[in-house]
Motif scaffolding. Structure first.
Motif, PDB file in Angstrom:
ATOM      1  N   VAL A 347      95.271  56.401   4.070  1.00 21.49           N
ATOM      2  CA  VAL A 347      95.898  57.676   3.732  1.00 21.49           C
ATOM      3  C   VAL A 347      95.754  58.671   4.875  1.00 21.49           C
ATOM      4  O   VAL A 347      96.718  59.365   5.258  1.00 21.49           O
ATOM      5  CB  VAL A 347      95.283  58.244   2.436  1.00 21.49           C
ATOM      6  N   PHE A 348      94.559  58.758   5.463  1.00 20.96           N
ATOM      7  CA  PHE A 348      94.349  59.731   6.528  1.00 20.96           C
ATOM      8  C   PHE A 348      95.126  59.376   7.794  1.00 20.96           C
ATOM      9  O   PHE A 348      95.650  60.266   8.473  1.00 20.96           O
ATOM     10  CB  PHE A 348      92.853  59.849   6.835  1.00 20.96           C
ATOM     11  N   ILE A 349      95.207  58.092   8.134  1.00 18.61           N
ATOM     12  CA  ILE A 349      95.967  57.747   9.339  1.00 18.61           C
ATOM     13  C   ILE A 349      97.466  57.928   9.086  1.00 18.61           C
ATOM     14  O   ILE A 349      98.224  58.277  10.011  1.00 18.61           O
ATOM     15  CB  ILE A 349      95.635  56.310   9.801  1.00 18.61           C
ATOM     16  N   LEU A 350      97.915  57.720   7.838  1.00 16.91           N
ATOM     17  CA  LEU A 350      99.310  58.038   7.501  1.00 16.91           C
ATOM     18  C   LEU A 350      99.578  59.530   7.660  1.00 16.91           C
ATOM     19  O   LEU A 350     100.631  59.934   8.163  1.00 16.91           O
ATOM     20  CB  LEU A 350      99.625  57.588   6.077  1.00 16.91           C
ATOM     21  N   LEU A 351      98.616  60.357   7.236  1.00 15.00           N
ATOM     22  CA  LEU A 351      98.747  61.803   7.420  1.00 15.00           C
ATOM     23  C   LEU A 351      98.841  62.136   8.908  1.00 15.00           C
ATOM     24  O   LEU A 351      99.643  63.004   9.314  1.00 15.00           O
ATOM     25  CB  LEU A 351      97.551  62.520   6.783  1.00 15.00           C
ATOM     26  N   LEU A 355     101.955  64.097  10.684  1.00 16.02           N
ATOM     27  CA  LEU A 355     101.769  65.319  11.464  1.00 16.02           C
ATOM     28  C   LEU A 355     102.246  65.131  12.902  1.00 16.02           C
ATOM     29  O   LEU A 355     102.873  66.032  13.480  1.00 16.02           O
ATOM     30  CB  LEU A 355     100.290  65.722  11.446  1.00 16.02           C
ATOM     31  N   LEU A 356     101.942  63.981  13.491  1.00 12.50           N
ATOM     32  CA  LEU A 356     102.380  63.718  14.866  1.00 12.50           C
ATOM     33  C   LEU A 356     103.903  63.696  14.950  1.00 12.50           C
ATOM     34  O   LEU A 356     104.492  64.292  15.869  1.00 12.50           O
ATOM     35  CB  LEU A 356     101.801  62.380  15.330  1.00 12.50           C
ATOM     36  N   THR A 357     104.540  63.037  13.986  1.00 11.99           N
ATOM     37  CA  THR A 357     106.008  62.980  13.980  1.00 11.99           C
ATOM     38  C   THR A 357     106.611  64.368  13.771  1.00 11.99           C
ATOM     39  O   THR A 357     107.592  64.748  14.440  1.00 11.99           O
ATOM     40  CB  THR A 357     106.493  62.028  12.877  1.00 11.99           C
ATOM     41  N   ALA A 358     106.020  65.143  12.854  1.00 14.94           N
ATOM     42  CA  ALA A 358     106.510  66.504  12.625  1.00 14.94           C
ATOM     43  C   ALA A 358     106.358  67.361  13.881  1.00 14.94           C
ATOM     44  O   ALA A 358     107.247  68.150  14.222  1.00 14.94           O
ATOM     45  CB  ALA A 358     105.764  67.135  11.454  1.00 14.94           C
ATOM     46  N   GLY A 359     105.235  67.208  14.581  1.00 15.62           N
ATOM     47  CA  GLY A 359     105.041  67.966  15.817  1.00 15.62           C
ATOM     48  C   GLY A 359     106.031  67.596  16.897  1.00 15.62           C
ATOM     49  O   GLY A 359     106.392  68.421  17.740  1.00 15.62           O
ATOM     50  N   ILE A 360     106.510  66.336  16.893  1.00 16.38           N
ATOM     51  CA  ILE A 360     107.495  65.897  17.886  1.00 16.38           C
ATOM     52  C   ILE A 360     108.869  66.500  17.587  1.00 16.38           C
ATOM     53  O   ILE A 360     109.549  67.017  18.482  1.00 16.38           O
ATOM     54  CB  ILE A 360     107.573  64.357  17.905  1.00 16.38           C
ATOM     55  N   PHE A 361     109.270  66.454  16.321  1.00 17.83           N
ATOM     56  CA  PHE A 361     110.605  66.933  15.966  1.00 17.83           C
ATOM     57  C   PHE A 361     110.674  68.453  15.824  1.00 17.83           C
ATOM     58  O   PHE A 361     111.750  69.034  15.960  1.00 17.83           O
ATOM     59  CB  PHE A 361     111.071  66.268  14.663  1.00 17.83           C
ATOM     60  N   LEU A 362     109.543  69.107  15.530  1.00 18.93           N
ATOM     61  CA  LEU A 362     109.508  70.566  15.396  1.00 18.93           C
ATOM     62  C   LEU A 362     108.786  71.173  16.587  1.00 18.93           C
ATOM     63  O   LEU A 362     107.950  72.051  16.442  1.00 18.93           O
ATOM     64  CB  LEU A 362     108.809  70.954  14.087  1.00 18.93           C
ATOM     65  N   LYS A 363     109.120  70.693  17.773  1.00 21.17           N
ATOM     66  CA  LYS A 363     108.372  71.080  18.966  1.00 21.17           C
ATOM     67  C   LYS A 363     108.525  72.551  19.327  1.00 21.17           C
ATOM     68  O   LYS A 363     107.693  73.109  20.032  1.00 21.17           O
ATOM     69  CB  LYS A 363     108.780  70.213  20.148  1.00 21.17           C
ATOM     70  N   GLU A 364     109.567  73.213  18.858  1.00 21.24           N
ATOM     71  CA  GLU A 364     109.743  74.623  19.201  1.00 21.24           C
ATOM     72  C   GLU A 364     108.775  75.515  18.444  1.00 21.24           C
ATOM     73  O   GLU A 364     108.327  76.534  18.968  1.00 21.24           O
ATOM     74  CB  GLU A 364     111.182  75.053  18.910  1.00 21.24           C
ATOM     75  N   ARG A 370     100.930  68.002  16.733  1.00 25.10           N
ATOM     76  CA  ARG A 370     100.554  66.788  17.453  1.00 25.10           C
ATOM     77  C   ARG A 370      99.065  66.792  17.768  1.00 25.10           C
ATOM     78  O   ARG A 370      98.404  65.750  17.726  1.00 25.10           O
ATOM     79  CB  ARG A 370     101.370  66.688  18.738  1.00 25.10           C
ATOM     80  N   MET A 371      98.554  67.968  18.095  1.00 19.06           N
ATOM     81  CA  MET A 371      97.123  68.096  18.353  1.00 19.06           C
ATOM     82  C   MET A 371      96.327  68.009  17.052  1.00 19.06           C
ATOM     83  O   MET A 371      95.293  67.342  16.977  1.00 19.06           O
ATOM     84  CB  MET A 371      96.857  69.434  19.060  1.00 19.06           C
ATOM     85  N   VAL A 372      96.820  68.665  16.010  1.00 22.81           N
ATOM     86  CA  VAL A 372      96.124  68.664  14.718  1.00 22.81           C
ATOM     87  C   VAL A 372      96.051  67.259  14.144  1.00 22.81           C
ATOM     88  O   VAL A 372      95.083  66.908  13.452  1.00 22.81           O
ATOM     89  CB  VAL A 372      96.837  69.620  13.743  1.00 22.81           C
ATOM     90  N   SER A 373      97.041  66.423  14.447  1.00 21.54           N
ATOM     91  CA  SER A 373      97.071  65.065  13.883  1.00 21.54           C
ATOM     92  C   SER A 373      95.878  64.226  14.310  1.00 21.54           C
ATOM     93  O   SER A 373      95.581  63.214  13.674  1.00 21.54           O
ATOM     94  CB  SER A 373      98.366  64.368  14.307  1.00 21.54           C
ATOM     95  N   ILE A 374      95.196  64.626  15.373  1.00 15.55           N
ATOM     96  CA  ILE A 374      94.049  63.849  15.844  1.00 15.55           C
ATOM     97  C   ILE A 374      92.896  63.896  14.843  1.00 15.55           C
ATOM     98  O   ILE A 374      92.153  62.917  14.683  1.00 15.55           O
ATOM     99  CB  ILE A 374      93.596  64.368  17.224  1.00 15.55           C
ATOM    100  N   ILE A 375      92.743  65.012  14.132  1.00 12.66           N
ATOM    101  CA  ILE A 375      91.601  65.174  13.223  1.00 12.66           C
ATOM    102  C   ILE A 375      91.637  64.158  12.076  1.00 12.66           C
ATOM    103  O   ILE A 375      90.640  63.469  11.827  1.00 12.66           O
ATOM    104  CB  ILE A 375      91.542  66.625  12.708  1.00 12.66           C
ATOM    105  N   PRO A 376      92.757  64.009  11.336  1.00 11.65           N
ATOM    106  CA  PRO A 376      92.772  62.945  10.318  1.00 11.65           C
ATOM    107  C   PRO A 376      92.582  61.551  10.903  1.00 11.65           C
ATOM    108  O   PRO A 376      91.997  60.677  10.251  1.00 11.65           O
ATOM    109  CB  PRO A 376      94.164  63.093   9.677  1.00 11.65           C
ATOM    110  N   ALA A 377      93.051  61.327  12.142  1.00  4.99           N
ATOM    111  CA  ALA A 377      92.845  60.023  12.782  1.00  4.99           C
ATOM    112  C   ALA A 377      91.362  59.769  13.018  1.00  4.99           C
ATOM    113  O   ALA A 377      90.871  58.649  12.819  1.00  4.99           O
ATOM    114  CB  ALA A 377      93.619  59.964  14.097  1.00  4.99           C
ATOM    115  N   TRP A 378      90.634  60.795  13.452  1.00  2.00           N
ATOM    116  CA  TRP A 378      89.186  60.664  13.621  1.00  2.00           C
ATOM    117  C   TRP A 378      88.515  60.352  12.278  1.00  2.00           C
ATOM    118  O   TRP A 378      87.612  59.519  12.200  1.00  2.00           O
ATOM    119  CB  TRP A 378      88.607  61.941  14.207  1.00  2.00           C
ATOM    120  N   ILE A 379      88.935  61.059  11.233  1.00  2.00           N
ATOM    121  CA  ILE A 379      88.348  60.829   9.911  1.00  2.00           C
ATOM    122  C   ILE A 379      88.595  59.384   9.472  1.00  2.00           C
ATOM    123  O   ILE A 379      87.699  58.712   8.939  1.00  2.00           O
ATOM    124  CB  ILE A 379      88.927  61.821   8.885  1.00  2.00           C
TER     125      ILE A 379
END
Length: 554
Positions: A347-351, A355-364, A370-379
C-alpha cells in the motif's frame, strides 16, 4: 465636582474609597455563596448591575475629560500620585466585569433557567455593553478582568449547556445563541473605529470553540461520526466565507487580518477533527448497509474536504502552503491503523508511485510531490525489512501471507525506482517558498544517484531474503542481488554501488564455503555453487566491458 474643580489629589483619595467600596460589595455578596436566600440573591444582583453601570459611566467621564492628571508639587510626589492614580484606575476598571461575573455566579447558584434560556441569556447582553466601554478605554485592569470573564464564562456555559440544560438539539441551539452573540460582538469590537484590526481577533477563536461544542452536544446523541463531519463542514464554510470576503467598508489590511484569523479558526476545526478521529472514531465499528464501515465514508469525506481546503485556500503562510504534506501525514496514520500489517508495504509503495506520477504530471503546481513520494517508499522498505518479512501469520489466504505481500512490495519498489530514475530532473521541482537548506537536500536526493533512494531498497530486499530463506538458497539470492546492484551501478553511474555489489558477492562466497557445505542436500549445494559461479562470471564480464566507463566516472 471635585474633578471639575481640578482638585486632583482629593479626587484620587475619594476615588480610592470608591474602589474599596466596590471590592467590599463584591466580598459581601460572594462570601455566603451557596447560603444566600433568593431575596438576597436578587438584591445583590441588582446592586452589582447598578454598580457596574455607574462605574462604567464614571470611567467614560474620566476618559473623555483626560484621565492623565497633572499634579502640583515636587517631582517625586507628583510621580507617585500619577502612578497611584493609574493603578487605581485599573483596579476600578477590573471591578466592572467582576460585578457581572458575580451576578452570573449568583444566577447559577439560584438555578435561574428554563429549557430555552439560562444565566448566559441574562448576563451576556449586559456584558456586551461592558465590552463597548472596554473598547473605548485603555484600561489594563478592565482588559484582564474581561479576559477572565470570557474564559470562565465559556467554561461554565459549556458545562451548563452540556450537562445541566435540556439535551434536546433545539434547546441546546437556543441556549447557545447568547454565547454566539458574545463571540460576534467581540469580533465587531475588535475592529476599531479607525478601521484597523487587532493582529488576533479573539472572537473568531471563541466562536469556533462554541461551534465545536455546540456541534458535539447536538450531534453526539445521533452519531459521533456526524460530529466530526460537522467540524469539517464548518471548516469548509469558513474557507468559502474567507474567499467571498472583499475589501469594502474596511481597508485591505483589516480584511486580510480578519481572513487570516478565520483561516486559523478553520485549522482549529480540522485539528480537533483529526485528534478526535484518530483517538476515538477510527476505533469504532459502525456499519452501513451491513458490510460497509461508516468510518470509511468519514475518511473519504475528510480527505476530499482537506483537498478542497488546500486548493481553495489562497493564503501564503507556511502552514497554508504545506497543508498538503500535513494531510498526507494524516493519511499515513490512517493507513497504519486501518490496513492489516501484511498489506502495508504494498500500500505504501503504491502511494509513492501515485505521488510520484502526480508530481510528474502536475509539475507546474505540485512538482514537490515527487520529493514527498520518497517518504512512503522509505516506510515500505522499513516494513518489508523489519515487520512483514519476519511476521508469522497462520492464515491460509495468499493475500494474508506475509512473504507474498512483501515480495509484491519489493516488485513495486523496483517499479517506483524505474519511474524515479527516468524522471529525476531536479530543475523541475519547485517549492512554494524559498528554503535554501531544504533545497540543497532536495537537490542531493533528487539527483537520481543518491544513496537515500536506493539503499533502503537494497536493505529491504536483503532482509526479505534473510527472513524468508536460509542455507544455500539464501546464498544464491544474495549473489543475485549483488549482480543487480552491479548492473545498477553501471546504469546510474554510482561507484559506491559497485563496492556494495563486490561486498555482497564476497559474503556469498564466504557463506558458500564455510556454512553451506555443511548442508546434507548435495543437489542444493551444487545448484548454489553453479549460481554463484555464473553470477561471478557475469559480474566479471560486465566489469571488463564497462571498465572504461567506470574509470571515467571515477
Amino acid at each position: 465636582i471635585i474633578w471639575k474643580e481640578k482638585e486632583f489629589f482629593v479626587h484620587t483619595v475619594v476615588f480610592s474609597f470608591s474602589s474599596l467600596a466596590g471590592l467590599f460589595l463584591l466580598y459581601s455578596g460572594m462570601k455566603n455563596i451557596g447560603a444566600n436566600s433568593p431575596d438576597q440573591i436578587l438584591v445583590y444582583c441588582i446592586l452589582f448591575i447598578l454598580s457596574a453601570a455607574l462605574a462604567s459611566i464614571n470611567l467614560l467621564f474620566l476618559s473623555k475629560n483626560n484621565s492623565e492628571m497633572i499634579f502640583s508639587g515636587e517631582g517625586r510626589k507628583q510621580n507617585f500620585l500619577q502612578v497611584f492614580h493609574r493603578i487605581n484606575i485599573n483596579i476600578y476598571g477590573a471591578i466592572i466585569p467582576l460585578f457581572l461575573f458575580a451576578v452570573y455566579v449568583l444566577l447559577l447558584e439560584n438555578g435561574v433557567s428554563s429549557v430555552y434560556w439560562g444565566p448566559d441569556t441574562l448576563i451576556i447582553p449586559l456584558f456586551i455593553t461592558i465590552l463597548a466601554v472596554k473598547y473605548r478605554l485603555k484600561n489594563i485592569g478592565m482588559k484582564v478582568a474581561v479576559i477572565f470573564f470570557i474564559i470562565v464564562e465559556t467554561l461554565f456555559s459549556t458545562l451548563y449547556i452540556g450537562f445541566e440544560a435540556s439535551s434536546e438539539p433545539i434547546h441546546v441551539l437556543i441556549n447557545y445563541l447568547p454565547v454566539f452573540l458574545l463571540s460576534l460582538s467581540i469580533i465587531g469590537y475588535s475592529i476599531k473605529r479607525s478601521g484597523k484590526i487587532h493582529k488576533y481577533v479573539p472572537g473568531v477563536y471563541l466562536l469556533t470553540v462554541h461551534f465545536i461544542f455546540a456541534a458535539f452536544f447536538i450531534l453526539e446523541e445521533i452519531s459521533g461520526l456526524f460530529t466530526g463531519l460537522s467540524w469539517l463542514g464548518l471548516a469548509l464554510i469558513y474557507l468559502i466565507f474567507v474567499n467571498s470576503l472583499k475589501v469594502g467598508k474596511f481597508n485591505e489590511d483589516t480584511v486580510n487580518r480578519l481572513k487570516e484569523n478565520i483561516i486559523n479558526g478553520g485549522y482549529l476545526l480540522i485539528l480537533v477533527f483529526v485528534v478526535r478521529f484518530i483517538l476515538f472514531d477510527i476505533q469504532k465499528e459502525t456499519m452501513i448497509l451491513v458490510t460497509l464501515r461508516a468510518e470509511y465514508l468519514l475518511e473519504a469525506a475528510a480527505f476530499i474536504i482537506m483537498g478542497i481546503w488546500f486548493f481553495l485556500n489562497r493564503r501564503r503562510r507556511l502552514l497554508d502552503l504545506f497543508f498538503l504534506e500535513m494531510s498526507l501525514a494524516f493519511l499515513i496514520v490512517v493507513f497504519f491503523i486501518e490496513i492489516p500489517v501484511t498489506f502495508l508495504p504494498a500500500v505504501f509503495i503504491l502511494l509513492s508511485i501515485v505521488l510520484l506520477t502526480a508530481g510528474i504530471f502536475l509539475k507546474e503546481n505540485l512538482s514537490r510531490l515527487r520529493m514527498v513520494s520518497i517518504i512512503p517508499a522509505w516506510i515500505s522498505a522499513f516494513l518489508i525489512a523489519f515487520v512483514t518479512s519476519p511476521y508469522l501469520n497462520p492464515s491460509l489466504s495468499y493475500l494474508d501471507t506475509p512473504w507474498i505481500m512483501s515480495a509484491a512490495g519489493i516488485i513495486l519498489q523496483f517499479v517506483y525506482l524505474g519511474i524515479f530514475y527516468f524522471t529525476h530532473k531536479t530543475d523541475q521541482i519547485s517549492l512554494p517558498v524559498k528554503l535554501l537548506k531544504i533545497e540543497n537536500i532536495i537537490f542531493r536526493i533528487m539527483s537520481g544517484k543518491n544513496r537515500f533512494i536506493y539503499y533502503p531498497v537494497f536493505a529491504s530486499v536483503l532482509f526479505f531474503f534473510i527472513w524468508s530463506f536460509d542455507g544455500a538458497v539464501l546464498t544464491a539470492l544474495i549473489s543475485v542481488e549483488s549482480l543487480f546492484i552491479l548492473v545498477l551501478s553501471i546504469l546510474v553511474k554510482v561507484d559506491s554501488f559497485r563496492y556494495i555489489a563486490l561486498t555482497g558477492i564476497m559474503a556469498a562466497v564466504i557463506r558458500l564455503v564455510f556454512f553451506d557445505l555443511k548442508e546434507a542436500d548435495i543437489f542444493i549445494k551444487a545448484v548454489a555453487f553453479i549460481v554463484v559461479s555464473i553470477i561471478m562470471l557475469i559480474m566479471n564480464i560486465l566489469y571488463n566491458k564497462f571498465k572504461d566507463r567506470i574509470e571515467q566516472d571515477e
